[in-house]
Design an enzyme around this catalytic site. Structure first.
Site, PDB file in Angstrom:
ATOM      1  N   GLU A 178      -9.154  -9.721  -8.686  1.00 33.61           N
ATOM      2  CA  GLU A 178      -7.900  -8.731  -8.502  1.00 33.61           C
ATOM      3  C   GLU A 178      -6.827  -8.767  -9.184  1.00 33.61           C
ATOM      4  OE1 GLU A 178      -7.615  -9.083  -4.224  1.00 33.61           O
ATOM      5  OE2 GLU A 178      -9.677  -8.189  -3.761  1.00 33.61           O
ATOM      6  N   ARG A 184       1.583  -6.795   8.623  1.00 28.98           N
ATOM      7  CA  ARG A 184       0.929  -5.840   9.207  1.00 28.98           C
ATOM      8  C   ARG A 184       1.196  -4.973  10.594  1.00 28.98           C
ATOM      9  NH1 ARG A 184      -5.213  -7.255   6.722  1.00 28.98           N
ATOM     10  NH2 ARG A 184      -4.808  -6.035   4.628  1.00 28.98           N
ATOM     11  N   PHE A 198     -15.503   3.916   6.268  1.00 28.54           N
ATOM     12  CA  PHE A 198     -14.192   3.985   5.859  1.00 28.54           C
ATOM     13  C   PHE A 198     -14.020   4.011   4.286  1.00 28.54           C
ATOM     14  CE2 PHE A 198     -14.746  -0.610   6.052  1.00 28.54           C
ATOM     15  CZ  PHE A 198     -14.095  -0.998   4.941  1.00 28.54           C
ATOM     16  N   HIS A 236      -2.334  -5.557   1.103  1.00 26.11           N
ATOM     17  CA  HIS A 236      -3.562  -6.244   0.801  1.00 26.11           C
ATOM     18  C   HIS A 236      -3.230  -7.518   0.663  1.00 26.11           C
ATOM     19  CE1 HIS A 236      -7.463  -6.996  -1.218  1.00 26.11           C
ATOM     20  NE2 HIS A 236      -6.649  -7.593  -1.906  1.00 26.11           N
ATOM     21  N   ARG A 288      -3.091 -14.522   4.158  1.00 20.59           N
ATOM     22  CA  ARG A 288      -3.979 -13.954   5.118  1.00 20.59           C
ATOM     23  C   ARG A 288      -3.295 -13.959   6.434  1.00 20.59           C
ATOM     24  NH1 ARG A 288      -8.123 -10.167   3.550  1.00 20.59           N
ATOM     25  NH2 ARG A 288      -9.254 -10.601   5.337  1.00 20.59           N
ATOM     26  N   TYR A 295     -12.353  -1.303  -4.655  1.00 15.67           N
ATOM     27  CA  TYR A 295     -12.821  -1.669  -3.320  1.00 15.67           C
ATOM     28  C   TYR A 295     -14.195  -1.581  -3.435  1.00 15.67           C
ATOM     29  CZ  TYR A 295      -8.321  -2.076  -1.002  1.00 15.67           C
ATOM     30  OH  TYR A 295      -7.048  -2.288  -0.540  1.00 15.67           O
ATOM     31  N   THR A 313      -6.520  -7.310   9.883  1.00 15.42           N
ATOM     32  CA  THR A 313      -6.540  -5.971   9.291  1.00 15.42           C
ATOM     33  C   THR A 313      -6.026  -4.881  10.013  1.00 15.42           C
ATOM     34  OG1 THR A 313      -8.591  -6.873   8.274  1.00 15.42           O
ATOM     35  CG2 THR A 313      -8.363  -4.538   8.370  1.00 15.42           C
ATOM     36  N   LYS A 365       0.810  -1.201   0.123  1.00 16.54           N
ATOM     37  CA  LYS A 365       0.017  -0.064  -0.069  1.00 16.54           C
ATOM     38  C   LYS A 365       1.036   1.330   0.219  1.00 16.54           C
ATOM     39  CE  LYS A 365      -4.210  -2.445   1.978  1.00 16.54           C
ATOM     40  NZ  LYS A 365      -5.344  -2.178   2.720  1.00 16.54           N
ATOM     41  N   ASN A 383      -2.472  -0.200   6.462  1.00 17.73           N
ATOM     42  CA  ASN A 383      -2.173  -1.462   7.246  1.00 17.73           C
ATOM     43  C   ASN A 383      -1.149  -2.104   6.404  1.00 17.73           C
ATOM     44  OD1 ASN A 383      -3.727  -2.096   5.099  1.00 17.73           O
ATOM     45  ND2 ASN A 383      -5.413  -3.076   6.580  1.00 17.73           N
TER      46      ASN A 383
END
Ligand code: UDP
Ligand code: MG
Length: 139
Positions: free
Chosen positions: A128, A104, A59, A117, A87, A51, A93, A11, A114
């Site tokens: 994606e 993260r 958010f 992704h 994950r 998104y 998150t 990110k 964070n």
């Protein structure tokens, strides 16, 4: 190939802080193979579309602004059970709730910024990946 690919993005906050190399080293050391990768930047419209499933949530607008605020690195990764495994590897998150040693926890600033992704299902991973890469980019 279903089940062994996931999609990720470094990110904008993590990219601008110079964490990309460290994060990619961790990802490779954890056994994820890079099938496709590029530095790019999302327009607000593209971030909003990426998104889409979060549209209307409190958010959403800030997330879209953040994700289009600077360069990112997007990549497709391959490993057995890639989605779930990645994950777990990146952590929760909210970096404050992420397990010690996760990306993260190490590189995330807050719930929005964070660091990284990770796709939440095989279907999301395909969608994606297709957002950034053609089938011929994956090898
Ligand atoms: N996000 C946020 N506030 C929240 C929840 C999520 O800013 O309360 C951001 C955060 O960057 C997160 C992204 O929106 O990574 C997508 O949210 P999701 O619930 O899909 O979390 P993820 O799948 O990324 O863990
Ligand atoms: Mg998600």
């Amino acid at each position: 190939m279903t089940g062994n690919r996931t999609f990720t993005m470094v990110k904008p906050s993590a990219f601008s802080q110079g964490y990309t190399g460290q994060m990619l080293a961790m990802i490779e050391n954890a056994g994820f193979r890079i099938k496709a990768m590029k530095k790019t930047r999302l327009s607000e419209e593209q971030a909003g579309c990426f998104y889409e499933m979060h549209r209307g949530k409190p958010f959403y607008n800030d997330l879209v602004a953040f994700m289009s605020s600077g360069p990112i690195v997007s990549a497709v990764l391959e490993k057995e059970n890639a989605v779930e495994s990645f994950r777990t590897f990146i952590g929760a998150t909210d970096p404050a709730k992420a397990e010690p040693g996760t990306i993260r926890k190490l590189f995330g600033k807050n719930m929005r910024e964070n660091a990284i992704h990770g796709s939440d299902s095989d279907e999301s991973a395909m969608r994606e990946s297709g957002f950034f890469f053609a089938a011929t980019d994956l090898f």
